[in-house]
Write a protein that holds these residues in place. Sequence first.
Motif, PDB file in Angstrom:
ATOM      1  N   GLY A  90       1.151  -1.392   0.127  1.00 12.77           N
ATOM      2  CA  GLY A  90       0.109  -0.085   0.077  1.00 12.77           C
ATOM      3  C   GLY A  90       0.781   1.348   0.060  1.00 12.77           C
ATOM      4  N   ASP A  91       1.929   1.198   0.753  1.00  8.34           N
ATOM      5  CA  ASP A  91       2.942   2.353   0.890  1.00  8.34           C
ATOM      6  C   ASP A  91       3.563   2.474  -0.496  1.00  8.34           C
ATOM      7  N   LEU A  92       3.842   1.331  -1.319  1.00 15.66           N
ATOM      8  CA  LEU A  92       4.307   1.464  -2.492  1.00 15.66           C
ATOM      9  C   LEU A  92       3.381   2.090  -3.455  1.00 15.66           C
ATOM     10  N   ALA A  93       2.018   1.641  -3.511  1.00 10.37           N
ATOM     11  CA  ALA A  93       1.307   2.148  -4.213  1.00 10.37           C
ATOM     12  C   ALA A  93       1.059   3.973  -4.187  1.00 10.37           C
ATOM     13  N   ILE A  94       1.088   4.242  -2.959  1.00  8.69           N
ATOM     14  CA  ILE A  94       0.948   5.666  -2.430  1.00  8.69           C
ATOM     15  C   ILE A  94       2.418   6.357  -2.980  1.00  8.69           C
TER      16      ILE A  94
ATOM     17  N   LEU B  72       4.516   9.997  -7.736  1.00  6.19           N
ATOM     18  CA  LEU B  72       5.261  10.102  -8.643  1.00  6.19           C
ATOM     19  C   LEU B  72       4.485  10.298 -10.113  1.00  6.19           C
ATOM     20  N   ASP B  73       3.522   9.628 -10.284  1.00  4.31           N
ATOM     21  CA  ASP B  73       2.694   9.637 -11.602  1.00  4.31           C
ATOM     22  C   ASP B  73       1.885  11.139 -11.475  1.00  4.31           C
ATOM     23  N   ALA B  74       1.482  11.646 -10.502  1.00  3.39           N
ATOM     24  CA  ALA B  74       0.634  12.852 -10.352  1.00  3.39           C
ATOM     25  C   ALA B  74       1.245  14.110 -10.117  1.00  3.39           C
ATOM     26  N   GLY B  75       2.671  13.935  -9.569  1.00  4.50           N
ATOM     27  CA  GLY B  75       3.482  14.935  -9.614  1.00  4.50           C
ATOM     28  C   GLY B  75       3.363  15.835  -8.236  1.00  4.50           C
ATOM     29  N   SER B  76       2.551  15.399  -7.247  1.00  5.87           N
ATOM     30  CA  SER B  76       2.145  15.951  -6.258  1.00  5.87           C
ATOM     31  C   SER B  76       1.605  15.197  -5.084  1.00  5.87           C
ATOM     32  N   PHE B  77       1.572  15.590  -4.127  1.00  2.00           N
ATOM     33  CA  PHE B  77       0.924  14.791  -2.660  1.00  2.00           C
ATOM     34  C   PHE B  77      -0.558  14.996  -3.108  1.00  2.00           C
ATOM     35  N   ALA B  78      -1.062  16.322  -3.382  1.00  2.00           N
ATOM     36  CA  ALA B  78      -2.256  16.627  -3.565  1.00  2.00           C
ATOM     37  C   ALA B  78      -3.072  15.682  -4.780  1.00  2.00           C
ATOM     38  N   GLY B  79      -2.067  15.803  -5.936  1.00  2.00           N
ATOM     39  CA  GLY B  79      -2.778  15.051  -6.905  1.00  2.00           C
ATOM     40  C   GLY B  79      -2.872  13.399  -6.715  1.00  2.00           C
ATOM     41  N   ALA B  80      -1.950  12.857  -5.742  1.00  2.00           N
ATOM     42  CA  ALA B  80      -2.027  11.479  -5.702  1.00  2.00           C
ATOM     43  C   ALA B  80      -3.350  11.364  -4.686  1.00  2.00           C
ATOM     44  N   ALA B  81      -3.596  12.190  -3.748  1.00  2.00           N
ATOM     45  CA  ALA B  81      -4.714  12.061  -2.836  1.00  2.00           C
ATOM     46  C   ALA B  81      -5.766  12.047  -3.689  1.00  2.00           C
ATOM     47  N   ARG B  82      -5.887  12.912  -4.825  1.00  2.00           N
ATOM     48  CA  ARG B  82      -7.275  13.039  -5.433  1.00  2.00           C
ATOM     49  C   ARG B  82      -7.351  11.699  -6.327  1.00  2.00           C
ATOM     50  N   HIS B  83      -6.425  11.186  -6.883  1.00  2.00           N
ATOM     51  CA  HIS B  83      -6.332   9.869  -7.496  1.00  2.00           C
ATOM     52  C   HIS B  83      -6.846   8.836  -6.564  1.00  2.00           C
ATOM     53  N   LEU B  84      -6.313   8.890  -5.318  1.00  2.00           N
ATOM     54  CA  LEU B  84      -6.382   7.610  -4.458  1.00  2.00           C
ATOM     55  C   LEU B  84      -7.588   7.861  -3.709  1.00  2.00           C
ATOM     56  N   GLY B  85      -8.539   9.094  -3.752  1.00  2.00           N
ATOM     57  CA  GLY B  85      -9.568   9.333  -2.810  1.00  2.00           C
ATOM     58  C   GLY B  85      -9.416   9.203  -1.536  1.00  2.00           C
ATOM     59  N   VAL B  86      -7.977  10.007  -1.132  1.00  2.00           N
ATOM     60  CA  VAL B  86      -7.870  10.303   0.403  1.00  2.00           C
ATOM     61  C   VAL B  86      -7.366  11.575   0.471  1.00  2.00           C
ATOM     62  N   THR B  87      -7.156  12.108   1.690  1.00  2.00           N
ATOM     63  CA  THR B  87      -6.806  13.364   1.968  1.00  2.00           C
ATOM     64  C   THR B  87      -5.765  13.541   1.748  1.00  2.00           C
ATOM     65  N   PRO B  88      -4.982  14.914   1.458  1.00  2.00           N
ATOM     66  CA  PRO B  88      -3.562  15.009   1.383  1.00  2.00           C
ATOM     67  C   PRO B  88      -2.692  14.690   2.696  1.00  2.00           C
ATOM     68  N   SER B  89      -3.430  15.082   3.753  1.00  2.00           N
ATOM     69  CA  SER B  89      -2.556  14.807   5.077  1.00  2.00           C
ATOM     70  C   SER B  89      -2.516  13.418   5.230  1.00  2.00           C
TER      71      SER B  89
ATOM     72  N   ILE C 251      -1.958  11.097   3.025  1.00  2.00           N
ATOM     73  CA  ILE C 251      -0.734  10.916   1.955  1.00  2.00           C
ATOM     74  C   ILE C 251       0.702  11.316   2.819  1.00  2.00           C
ATOM     75  N   SER C 252       0.557  12.430   3.246  1.00  2.00           N
ATOM     76  CA  SER C 252       1.781  12.930   3.907  1.00  2.00           C
ATOM     77  C   SER C 252       2.017  12.184   5.099  1.00  2.00           C
ATOM     78  N   LYS C 253       1.235  11.622   5.752  1.00  2.00           N
ATOM     79  CA  LYS C 253       1.331  10.757   6.909  1.00  2.00           C
ATOM     80  C   LYS C 253       1.991   9.542   6.638  1.00  2.00           C
ATOM     81  N   ARG C 254       1.540   8.911   5.610  1.00  2.00           N
ATOM     82  CA  ARG C 254       2.075   7.637   5.002  1.00  2.00           C
ATOM     83  C   ARG C 254       3.333   7.880   4.710  1.00  2.00           C
TER      84      ARG C 254
END
Length: 297
Positions: free
Chosen positions: A5-9, A14-31, A33-36
């Motif tokens: 799961g960490d690897l997927a995050i 990397l794919d989204a270019g940002s923590f916020a973009g990854a959060a949108r893609h995964l359906g979670v909050t940016p915080s 993502i940052s915590k993980r």
Amino acid sequence: MSQDGDLAIFHAILDAGSFAGAARHLGVTPSAISKRIAQMEGRLGAPLFHRTTRRMTLTEAGQTYAARTKDLLTQLSAAEDEIAEGIEAIRGPIRITSSIALGRRHVLPIVLDFSEAYPDVAVDLTLTDALVDLIEDGYDLAVRSAALPDSGLISRRLAGNRRIICAAPGYLARHGAPTLPDDLAGHACLTLNMRGPFNAWRLGDDWDRPLELGRGFSCNSLDALHAACLRGLGIARLPSFLVAENIANGRLVALFDDVEGPAERSTISLLHPYTTVVPRRVRLLADALVEGFRHQV
């Protein structure tokens, strides 16, 4: 904590270019993502990202981690598919692409037969004459009759494919048949109205020199050029998978077979990105295409 799961995050960032973009893609909050990521960095004992208000870049440790884990998620997903498909029915998505004329005539019938045989497999077929990037655009398979510059792709030969200069008997009766390649400058030649090597007709000993062609109907579709040639509008240079049957039944006449150059011969190939594990459903469709082309072309 799940390391896959960490690897997927990590790779989602990397794919989204940002923590916020990854959060949108995964359906979670940016915080979240940052915590993980912070937990990953603590476990690894090294920071993975340089983070500023303007941009995010990988640290040296992050670059090493990205390079070493690039294919792990793909392999893990493929392994799970392999196990699941071995136990249950063949299921899951397949993305495949082909050029329009080749796909309509030869790929589509095979894909439709496969979809009937495996209704739980969702085949997504894209017919386009644009040369797509299989890896960048996420395709599992591609059928191509063009040159193969992609070093990261695995290729299987499906069939031979010649470029045949041909015309309808009616056109030749009205305008005469060209006897030499240079005579084509005085004939209506049917060409693609796009840049590329297809309009560079090369024949004989001087095959590396493109011939001068007379002006005629042009279009961005091989199917349209084929139709125009059958109507007697001019001379066309078309792939054998389109015109072999027409030549056999006399609707078209092949020209200059005796001076054909190496540029007039190519191969229809099945391509897929290099990966350690190929899902069983993709292998089954690939085998169906190989068998289908053996009987069609």
